[in-house]
Design a protein around this motif. Structure first.
Motif, PDB file in Angstrom:
ATOM      1  N   GLU A   1       0.817  -1.206   0.000  1.00  0.00           N
ATOM      2  CA  GLU A   1       0.000   0.000   0.000  1.00  0.00           C
ATOM      3  C   GLU A   1       0.850   1.254   0.000  1.00  0.00           C
ATOM      4  O   GLU A   1       1.957   1.283   0.546  1.00  0.00           O
ATOM      5  CB  GLU A   1      -0.925   0.022   1.235  1.00  0.00           C
ATOM      6  N   PHE A   2       0.284   2.303  -0.595  1.00  0.00           N
ATOM      7  CA  PHE A   2       0.956   3.592  -0.663  1.00  0.00           C
ATOM      8  C   PHE A   2       1.067   4.202   0.724  1.00  0.00           C
ATOM      9  O   PHE A   2       0.122   4.184   1.510  1.00  0.00           O
ATOM     10  CB  PHE A   2       0.158   4.532  -1.578  1.00  0.00           C
ATOM     11  N   VAL A   3       2.239   4.779   1.007  1.00  0.00           N
ATOM     12  CA  VAL A   3       2.461   5.456   2.273  1.00  0.00           C
ATOM     13  C   VAL A   3       2.667   6.957   2.059  1.00  0.00           C
ATOM     14  O   VAL A   3       2.000   7.786   2.669  1.00  0.00           O
ATOM     15  CB  VAL A   3       3.686   4.873   3.006  1.00  0.00           C
TER      16      VAL A   3
ATOM     17  N   VAL B   1       8.295  20.056  -4.314  1.00  0.00           N
ATOM     18  CA  VAL B   1       7.230  21.044  -4.148  1.00  0.00           C
ATOM     19  C   VAL B   1       5.989  20.414  -3.534  1.00  0.00           C
ATOM     20  O   VAL B   1       5.305  21.030  -2.712  1.00  0.00           O
ATOM     21  CB  VAL B   1       6.883  21.680  -5.514  1.00  0.00           C
ATOM     22  N   SER B   2       5.708  19.171  -3.916  1.00  0.00           N
ATOM     23  CA  SER B   2       4.491  18.509  -3.446  1.00  0.00           C
ATOM     24  C   SER B   2       4.805  17.198  -2.753  1.00  0.00           C
ATOM     25  O   SER B   2       5.667  16.442  -3.196  1.00  0.00           O
ATOM     26  CB  SER B   2       3.559  18.231  -4.624  1.00  0.00           C
ATOM     27  N   THR B   3       4.085  16.955  -1.669  1.00  0.00           N
ATOM     28  CA  THR B   3       4.161  15.676  -0.979  1.00  0.00           C
ATOM     29  C   THR B   3       2.746  15.155  -0.757  1.00  0.00           C
ATOM     30  O   THR B   3       1.799  15.935  -0.635  1.00  0.00           O
ATOM     31  CB  THR B   3       4.881  15.778   0.372  1.00  0.00           C
ATOM     32  N   PHE B   4       2.630  13.853  -0.717  1.00  0.00           N
ATOM     33  CA  PHE B   4       1.336  13.206  -0.555  1.00  0.00           C
ATOM     34  C   PHE B   4       1.481  12.096   0.485  1.00  0.00           C
ATOM     35  O   PHE B   4       2.505  11.420   0.528  1.00  0.00           O
ATOM     36  CB  PHE B   4       0.878  12.605  -1.888  1.00  0.00           C
ATOM     37  N   TYR B   5       0.436  11.933   1.279  1.00  0.00           N
ATOM     38  CA  TYR B   5       0.491  10.935   2.339  1.00  0.00           C
ATOM     39  C   TYR B   5      -0.809  10.146   2.396  1.00  0.00           C
ATOM     40  O   TYR B   5      -1.897  10.675   2.146  1.00  0.00           O
ATOM     41  CB  TYR B   5       0.714  11.604   3.694  1.00  0.00           C
ATOM     42  N   ALA B   6      -0.673   8.893   2.777  1.00  0.00           N
ATOM     43  CA  ALA B   6      -1.861   8.108   3.087  1.00  0.00           C
ATOM     44  C   ALA B   6      -2.502   8.687   4.342  1.00  0.00           C
ATOM     45  O   ALA B   6      -1.801   9.211   5.221  1.00  0.00           O
ATOM     46  CB  ALA B   6      -1.478   6.650   3.308  1.00  0.00           C
ATOM     47  N   ASP B   7      -3.812   8.591   4.429  1.00  0.00           N
ATOM     48  CA  ASP B   7      -4.514   9.142   5.593  1.00  0.00           C
ATOM     49  C   ASP B   7      -3.991   8.542   6.894  1.00  0.00           C
ATOM     50  O   ASP B   7      -3.939   9.217   7.924  1.00  0.00           O
ATOM     51  CB  ASP B   7      -6.016   8.878   5.473  1.00  0.00           C
TER      52      ASP B   7
ATOM     53  N   ARG C   1       2.077  12.213  11.049  1.00  0.00           N
ATOM     54  CA  ARG C   1       3.084  11.427  11.775  1.00  0.00           C
ATOM     55  C   ARG C   1       4.339  11.188  10.930  1.00  0.00           C
ATOM     56  O   ARG C   1       5.444  11.135  11.465  1.00  0.00           O
ATOM     57  CB  ARG C   1       2.510  10.069  12.187  1.00  0.00           C
ATOM     58  N   PHE C   2       4.168  11.041   9.631  1.00  0.00           N
ATOM     59  CA  PHE C   2       5.292  10.771   8.719  1.00  0.00           C
ATOM     60  C   PHE C   2       5.593  12.017   7.900  1.00  0.00           C
ATOM     61  O   PHE C   2       4.683  12.764   7.522  1.00  0.00           O
ATOM     62  CB  PHE C   2       4.951   9.630   7.762  1.00  0.00           C
TER      63      PHE C   2
END
Length: 122
Positions: free
Chosen positions: A46-48, A56-62, A67-68
């Motif tokens: 799964e994507f983390v 410029v952009s970061t994305f996180y799993a809910d 926390r990360f």
């Protein structure tokens, strides 16, 4: 060709922190978006978290938001995943990947590392 090597995994307790690193070989590191996925026993990978080429952009799993923190240093060909307030459900093998397309879709990744084990005990 890009080769990825993860490091920094280990056994920690609930609430502890770890920083994972992913070192890339090759001169094209900066042309790839970078992502981290994880896989727990018996579950799909799964994507983390993911980061754009220029940070410029970061994305996180809910499940990891707040926390990360994902960052990259293109001069060092390295991405870092700072993991705080770890929980037992964060346990799994963490994989670093490089993609030219979607960060959140596992199938679009061109290169993967061998993975590093993270175990969080309760």
């Amino acid at each position: 060709q890009v080769q990825l090597v993860e490091s920094g995994g280990g056994l920690v307790q609930t609430g502890d922190s770890l920083r994972l690193s992913c070192a890339a070989s090759g001169r094209t590191f900066g042309s790839y978006k970078m992502g981290w996925f994880r896989q727990a026993p018996g579950k799909e990978r799964e994507f983390v978290a993911g980061i754009s080429r220029s940070s410029v952009s970061t994305f996180y799993a809910d499940s990891v938001k707040g926390r990360f923190t994902l960052s990259r240093d293109n001069a060092k060909n390295t991405v870092y995943l700072q993991m705080n307030s770890l929980k037992p459900e964060d346990t799994g093998v963490y994989y670093c990947g490089a993609t030219s397309l979607s960060l959140t879709s596992r199938s679009t990744y061109d290169y993967w590392g061998q993975g590093t084990q993270v175990t969080v005990s309760s």
